[in-house]
Design an enzyme around this catalytic site. Structure first.
Site, short mmCIF file in Angstrom:
data_model
loop_
_atom_site.label_atom_id
_atom_site.label_comp_id
_atom_site.label_asym_id
_atom_site.label_seq_id
_atom_site.Cartn_x
_atom_site.Cartn_y
_atom_site.Cartn_z
N HIS A 217 0.81 -1.21 0.00
CA HIS A 217 0.00 0.00 0.00
C HIS A 217 0.85 1.27 0.00
CE1 HIS A 217 -3.95 -1.87 0.39
NE2 HIS A 217 -3.35 -2.78 1.12
N ASP A 221 0.17 4.34 -2.41
CA ASP A 221 0.05 5.75 -2.00
C ASP A 221 0.96 6.64 -2.83
OD1 ASP A 221 -1.76 4.95 -0.11
OD2 ASP A 221 -0.39 5.11 1.59
N ASP A 247 -9.14 4.88 -6.09
CA ASP A 247 -8.31 5.29 -7.23
C ASP A 247 -9.12 6.11 -8.23
OD1 ASP A 247 -9.99 3.33 -8.08
OD2 ASP A 247 -8.46 2.08 -9.05
#
Length: 629
Positions: A217, A221, A247
């Protein structure tokens, strides 16, 4: 008339801000605290020379003390160091024991605190009987409370402003969020100038979850932050870039009209920039984007939700027909939305009632004239809309987060059918199941697959898992390689689906232990008349042979295509030439009644069978086929 010593002593004790006045209005004595305030020189002066009457107004010009008796009199005096007169409240009354002598008491009221500071008064200047000291404490307390209240109000305002900013801002990217987007759209629709128009550009990232699954993750990011920078530049000084969740992003861009050409160029540039590979922690991450566009015009009878739904519908149109493209909203999409909403409502009840069922498309080995296997495909038998393919319901199930549940239903029903067919003696070497990147990254998938096959007595080699080639982009990553290796180590066979359409490298193909390469239908369609397709397919077949991998062509629809593929060294086929995907009962009849050797002969494939020497030149294929037979 003078006051006696006893009278003055008593006055000084109980009324520190008091004094005596004789009948002529002359001050004959002042208590110590009042004397400290007005000065020693006030004694022996006339009361009305020291104090100017302010109220009652009717007595302002009176000089007779007797007229002020038992009245609440407001007077003022000028202190030497004061910038403005002090106001005192005075009460006068006669002394019964001494006619012609009057006693008065003064208090500062709201100016008490100021008098304390100016005249250096202390608690000793007030007697226990004088309530002024209590008033002083109350006023000081009120002052502190007022200051605290003002400070608290300031802090509350700052906290409210911070909370409002937080409520309107995406914490990761710092972009305005969905709420801020709605506010801006509302402003234009309701209060905008006539003719004002905004382009609403809905940007959805393709394959973003794959970044999260394979790189973590933190990498996801970083990708989102990079995309936000691209969108901020695209929005420009007068536009607005927002992140509305996950997203998904929305751009608001002021335009003079709804001309599509400049917006199309901007959207194409966005896709190019977003699709650029980026290195994260030593690995290359790559995504793309799909973009839906609509317009919001001032004065239009649309709500914010209507506008966002239009942009969403334009985006949905892309999702159902491929990704990485741009689509403008048109009115025809609204009727499709009605279908989408209907199917979304029906989805969960459909799963519960068993409306999702497996269909099977046969795979034939033309060299042996036998069935090679069958690919399992999901179908929704809807009571109103009829038989639906994944092209209709896949995006809906993904948004509803029910795709995995549907996959699980299809898996168990297909394995049950497979067991029944084997018990009836039907020759079906294996079933093929498609798997997404999400499934491959799911640590429970292998456990579920092992449990379901073992419980039915199905050999693991009788189950083939088809991996989309896109899964193998940068397939050297430990997470991807490990998941594929675990499947192969557990005994399941792996196929590489749609080979040649993605960006997987040969190194990735080597890293993942696949057994079969499926040539995508984009290479197969029209291959009999297209020399370029023949050259590319020949290269894929040669590569697979060198790696000792089997090859299967999908999407074969004509005998001519099959004949050409056979000459190129590919003898395993799947496509409408042999059978469309069919339900279990029909597939069973297909296995029982079809003489595939004769069918292949009728298609003219027998004439193109390889000689013994040609088979030896494809040792990878020959060895694999012999081992499987």
């Amino acid at each position: 008339m003078k006051a006696s010593t006893a009278q003055t002593a008593f006055l000084d004790q109980i009324l520190p801000f008091g004094g005596f006045v004789d009948g002529e209005g002359k001050i004959v004595h002042l208590a110590p605290s009042l004397k400290k305030v007005v000065g020693e020189q006030a004694v022996q002066r006339r009361f009305f020379d020291v104090f100017k009457v302010r109220s009652p107004r009717s007595l302002r010009k009176s000089q007779e003390i007797s007229q002020f008796l038992n009245e609440r009199v407001s007077v003022e005096f000028s202190a030497p160091d004061a910038t403005e007169p002090f106001v005192l409240r005075v009460h006068l009354c006669p002394t019964p024991a001494t006619p012609g002598l009057y006693v008065f008491n003064a208090s500062f009221g709201v100016q008490l605190s100021k008098a304390v500071d100016l005249f250096n008064l202390t608690e000793r200047d007030f007697s226990p009987a004088d309530p002024s000291i209590d008033l002083l404490y109350v006023m000081k307390t009120q002052s502190v409370l007022l200051a605290d209240s003002q400070a608290m109000a300031t802090r509350l305002k700052e906290a409210k402003d911070a909370a409002m900013k937080l409520a309107l801002t995406d914490p990761l990217t710092g972009l305005p969020n969905r709420r801020a987007l709605s506010r801006q759209l509302e402003t234009v629709l309701v209060s905008g100038r006539l003719g004002e128009c905004l382009a609403v550009v809905h940007v959805d990232l393709d394959h973003f979850k794959r970044v999260n699954d394979t790189l973590g993750h933190g990498a996801g990011d970083e990708v989102l932050s990079r995309v936000s920078e691209i969108l901020i530049r695209a929005a420009g000084e007068h536009g607005m870039a927002t992140r509305i969740g996950g997203d998904e992003f929305v751009l608001l861009i002021p335009i003079d009209n709804d001309a599509q050409e400049p917006l199309l160029e901007m959207a194409q540039q966005l896709i190019r920039e977003i699709s650029q590979p980026v290195m994260i922690a030593g690995y290359q991450a790559q995504i793309s984007a799909s973009i839906g566009i609509t317009f919001a015009r001032a004065g239009e009878k649309k709500s914010v939700d209507d506008v966002l739904l239009e942009a969403d519908l334009a985006l949905y149109e892309i999702k159902t027909n491929g990704r990485g493209r741009i689509h403008f909203y048109d009115c025809s999409l609204s009727s499709r939305q009605a279908l989408v909403q209907s199917l979304t409502r029906d989805l969960e009840p459909a799963i519960a009632s068993g409306q999702f069922e497996p269909f099977y498309q046969v795979q034939v080995d033309a060299l042996t004239g036998k069935v090679y296997g069958a690919e399992v495909l999901a179908r929704w038998r809807h009571p109103v809309h009829g038989l639906l393919t994944p092209a209709t319901f896949l995006v809906i199930s993904e948004r509803s987060k029910l795709t995995e549940t549907i996959d699980a239903c299809i898996l168990t029903r297909a394995l049950d059918d497979f067991v029944q067919w084997k018990e009836r003696g039907l020759d079906l070497p294996h079933l093929c199941f498609n798997i997404t990147a999400d499934k491959l990254s799911d640590s429970t998938f292998l456990e579920t697959l092992e449990r379901e096959t073992d419980a039915r007595g199905i050999a693991r080699s009788e189950v083939m898992i088809e991996l989309m080639e896109s899964i193998l982009i940068d397939g050297g990553k430990p997470a991807v390689r490990a998941a594929a290796e675990d499947l192969a180590a557990a005994g399941f066979r792996l196929a590489l689906d749609d080979f040649g359409t993605g960006r997987a490298s040969i190194a990735s193909l080597i890293a993942v232990p696949v057994h079969l390469v499926k040539i995508d239908r984009s290479f197969v369609t029209g291959i009999n008349t297209d020399s370029k397709r023949q050259m590319l397919t020949q290269a894929i077949v040669s590569l697979a042979a060198g790696l000792r991998l089997e090859v299967l062509a999908e999407g074969v629809e004509s005998p001519e295509e099959a004949q050409t593929l056979t000459r190129l060294g590919c003898w395993k086929f799947q496509g409408y030439l042999f059978s469309r995907p069919v339900p279990p009962a029909q597939f069973e009849r297909l296995l029982q009644q079809t003489d595939w050797l004769a069918f292949c002969s009728e298609c003219g494939l027998e004439d193109d069978w390889p000689t013994h020497d040609e088979l030896l030149s494809h040792v990878g294929l020959a060895g694999a086929r012999s081992a499987a037979s």
